[in-house]
Design an enzyme around this catalytic site. Structure first.
Site, PDB file in Angstrom:
ATOM      1  N   GLY A  69       0.819  -1.204   0.000  1.00 57.66           N
ATOM      2  CA  GLY A  69       0.000   0.000   0.000  1.00 57.66           C
ATOM      3  C   GLY A  69       0.853   1.254   0.000  1.00 57.66           C
ATOM      4  CB  THR A  70       3.999   2.129   1.764  1.00 56.26           C
ATOM      5  OG1 THR A  70       3.458   2.101   3.088  1.00 56.26           O
ATOM      6  CG2 THR A  70       5.061   3.208   1.678  1.00 56.26           C
ATOM      7  CD  GLN A 177      -6.724   1.730   8.644  1.00 58.85           C
ATOM      8  OE1 GLN A 177      -7.576   0.976   9.117  1.00 58.85           O
ATOM      9  NE2 GLN A 177      -5.431   1.485   8.770  1.00 58.85           N
ATOM     10  CB  SER A 194      -2.450  -1.673   2.106  1.00 58.56           C
ATOM     11  OG  SER A 194      -1.449  -2.591   2.468  1.00 58.56           O
ATOM     12  CB  ALA A 195      -3.930  -6.952   0.185  1.00 57.80           C
ATOM     13  CB  CYS A 320       4.422   7.063  26.752  1.00 52.86           C
ATOM     14  SG  CYS A 320       3.861   8.599  27.485  1.00 52.86           S
TER      15      CYS A 320
END
Length: 462
Positions: A69-70, A177, A194-195, A320
C-alpha cells in the site's frame, strides 16, 4: 488472546488462505507468456484484477497491483506530480494523512516543490471549505485519506473531490482503512489501498488511476501493470488479496452493524469505568470497528505492556510508546490528549465476550500504572489560599506523563487565580498540558521559551 489491532494489519481471512494455497499451483508462471502455464497465470491475474476493480469502483484497466500500500501511495503521488509538472509543483495534503503520504510530501518539498497541509478540527476531520481554499492555480495534486488510521474519523471525500474537480486538480485518496467497508464515494482521480488491512496477504497494494488523469510513472518502467508498477507480479498473493476483498465486502453490512455496536459500548463505558479519559475522533462519522481514547497520568508503553500481559493486543499513538518520544502527528494535529493513548480496532468476527473482558480488565490496568507513577487520585485538591501566587515545577529531563502529573499535584499549592509554571523539555508536554487544562477546567496561558525546553503557564480557576 484477543487481537484488537486490525487497523495495523487484519488477520489473514480464511478465503485469502484458501485462494493463496490454491493459486500456488496455478499462478507461478509468467503471465506475459503465451504457453499453457503462462495463460493459466494470466487468467488468474485478470480475474483478480476484475474482482478488485469491481470492489474499488473502477475499470479493470485502470487498476494496477503494487508491492504494498505504501508503494501504491508513492507511485500515485510521484506519477501524478510528474504528469502535471507543467501545471505546477504545489501539493495539498491533510495534516493527518498516513506517513506514506506525509513522507512523500516532505520529499517533494525538499526537492523544491511546495506543500500545503490542511488543518483538522478536534475530531480529526478536515473542512471541505478549508481544503478548497488550499487549492491554487499551480496545484498539481491533492491527497486526502478516506478514513483516519488512528482515530477512525471519516473524511468528506465526496465534497473535497467536487472542489478538486471544479479546480481541475486530481484527488488521490488513501483508502487503506475504509476499502473493506465499501467503495469510496465521490469523483476521486487516484486511489491507493493495501491488502493486509482487509485480511489479504501483506505485500499487495492497489493503485487505481482513472482514465484521463495525467500520469507519468517515475523511474525505469516495463510492460507489466500498465508500466506503473514494474516487476514480476506475485500472482498467488494478488489472487488471495482480491478474493479476500470480495469476501469481506460480502460480510461488511452485517459486521459493520455488529462491530459498531461493540465500539459504541467501549466509547460509552470507558469514561464511566476509568476516570480522566478522553475519547477522541468523530463520535458519528467514523469507521465501524475503531475507537481511540487517551488516559491522563499514564505511561503509554507500560499500559500497552500490561494489556498485553492481560492477553489483549492493542496499539497506541502515545509519545510514551514511540521511539522518537514525540506524540502521534494525528493526535498533535487534532490538539487532543496524547498520553496513555489506546487504539482498539476490532477484526471481523470479534466476540462480544472479548470486548466485555477488555472493559473488565482496563480499569485495573490503568489504576496500576497510575499508582506506579505516583499519579494524583481524583480531581485537583482544594486551593491553598495562603499559597504563593506563582509556583514553578521543574520537569526538565522527565518524560510523558510526568510533567502533567507534577502539574496536577502542584495546582493545589496556589490559590484561585494563582499560576503554575511547568518547565519541560518533553515534546508531549506541548500537547498534553493544554489538553489537561481543558479536561480539568483550568486556564492555559500558553508557553514561552526557557533556558532549556519551554515554560508552560496554567492559571488556577477553581
Amino acid at each position: 488472546m484477543p487481537y484488537f489491532d486490525a487497523a495495523s494489519s487484519a488477520p489473514l481471512h480464511p478465503v485469502a488462505r484458501q485462494a493463496l494455497q490454491a493459486s500456488l499451483d496455478e499462478g507461478w508462471a509468467d503471465p506475459a507468456r503465451l504457453y499453457r502455464e503462462g495463460r493459466r497465470a494470466r487468467l488468474l491475474l485478470d480475474a483478480a484484477r476484475e474482482a478488485a476493480a469491481e470492489a474499488v469502483g473502477c475499470r479493470p484497466d485502470e487498476l494496477s497491483f503494487t508491492g504494498s500500500g505504501t508503494r501504491a501511495v508513492h507511485l500515485g503521488i510521484y506519477g501524478s506530480l510528474s504528469g502535471r509538472r507543467r501545471v505546477g509543483r504545489h501539493l495539498v495534503v491533510s495534516a493527518v494523512e498516513h506517513s506514506s503520504v506525509l513522507h512523500s510530501a516532505a520529499s517533494h518539498e525538499s526537492d523544491g516543490g511546495s506543500v500545503t497541509r490542511v488543518a483538522v478540527d478536534r475530531t480529526g476531520r478536515v473542512s471541505p471549505d478549508a481544503y478548497a481554499e488550499a487549492l491554487r492555480g499551480d496545484t498539481a495534486l491533492a491527497c486526502l485519506q478516506s478514513a483516519n488510521h488512528e482515530v477512525g474519523t471519516l473524511q468528506p471525500v465526496a465534497e473535497v473531490a467536487e472542489a478538486c474537480r471544479a479546480a481541475g486538480v486530481p484527488l488521490l485518496v488513501d483508502a487503506a482503512q475504509s476499502l473493506a467497508w465499501g467503495p469510496v464515494e465521490g469523483a476521486w482521480s487516484i486511489l491507493a489501498a493495501s491488502a493486509h488491512k482487509w485480511g489479504g496477504p501483506a505485500g499487495v497494494g492497489l493503485l487505481a488511476v482513472r482514465k484521463g488523469v495525467r500520469f507519468a510513472p517515475q523511474g525505469p518502467v516495463d510492460e507489466r501493470e500498465s508500466g506503473r508498477a514494474p516487476g514480476f507480479e506475485n500472482i498467488p498473493a494478488i489472487v488471495a488479496a482480491a478474493a479476500s476483498l470480495r469476501a469481506v465486502r460480502a460480510e461488511a453490512a452485517a459486521e459493520s452493524v455488529r462491530l459498531r455496536a461493540l465500539v459504541e459500548r467501549i466509547r460509552a463505558r470507558v469514561g464511566e469505568l476509568v476516570p480522566d479519559v478522553e475519547v477522541v475522533g468523530d463520535p458519528a462519522r467514523r469507521l465501524p470497528h475503531l475507537v481511540t481514547f487517551s488516559c491522563l497520568y499514564v505511561d503509554g508503553e507500560s499500559l500497552l505492556h500490561e494489556l498485553d500481559r492481560a492477553e489483549f493486543s492493542v496499539s497506541s499513538g502515545s509519545s510514551c510508546t514511540s521511539s522518537t518520544l514525540t506524540p502521534s502527528h494525528v493526535l498533535r494535529a487534532m490538539g487532543v490528549l496524547s498520553e496513555g493513548n489506546v487504539r482498539v480496532s476490532l477484526p471481523l468476527g470479534t466476540a462480544e465476550r472479548d470486548v466485555e473482558r477488555f472493559l473488565e480488565v482496563l480499569p485495573g490496568v490503568v489504576a496500576s500504572v497510575r499508582a506506579r507513577l505516583g499519579a494524583p487520585a481524583g480531581a485537583s485538591g482544594a486551593a491553598d489560599p495562603a499559597g504563593a501566587e506563582e509556583f514553578t515545577v521543574d520537569s526538565l529531563g522527565r518524560l510523558c506523563p510526568i510533567p502533567v502529573i507534577e502539574l496536577a499535584k502542584a495546582i493545589g499549592r496556589v490559590p484561585v487565580g494563582g499560576v503554575v509554571t511547568v518547565l519541560a523539555d518533553d515534546e508531549a508536554a506541548r500537547l498534553d498540558i493544554p489538553a489537561w487544562c481543558e479536561m480539568r477546567g483550568q486556564e492555559y496561558l500558553g508557553e514561552h521559551p526557557a533556558e532549556r525546553g519551554a515554560a508552560y503557564r496554567v492559571r488556577r480557576t477553581g
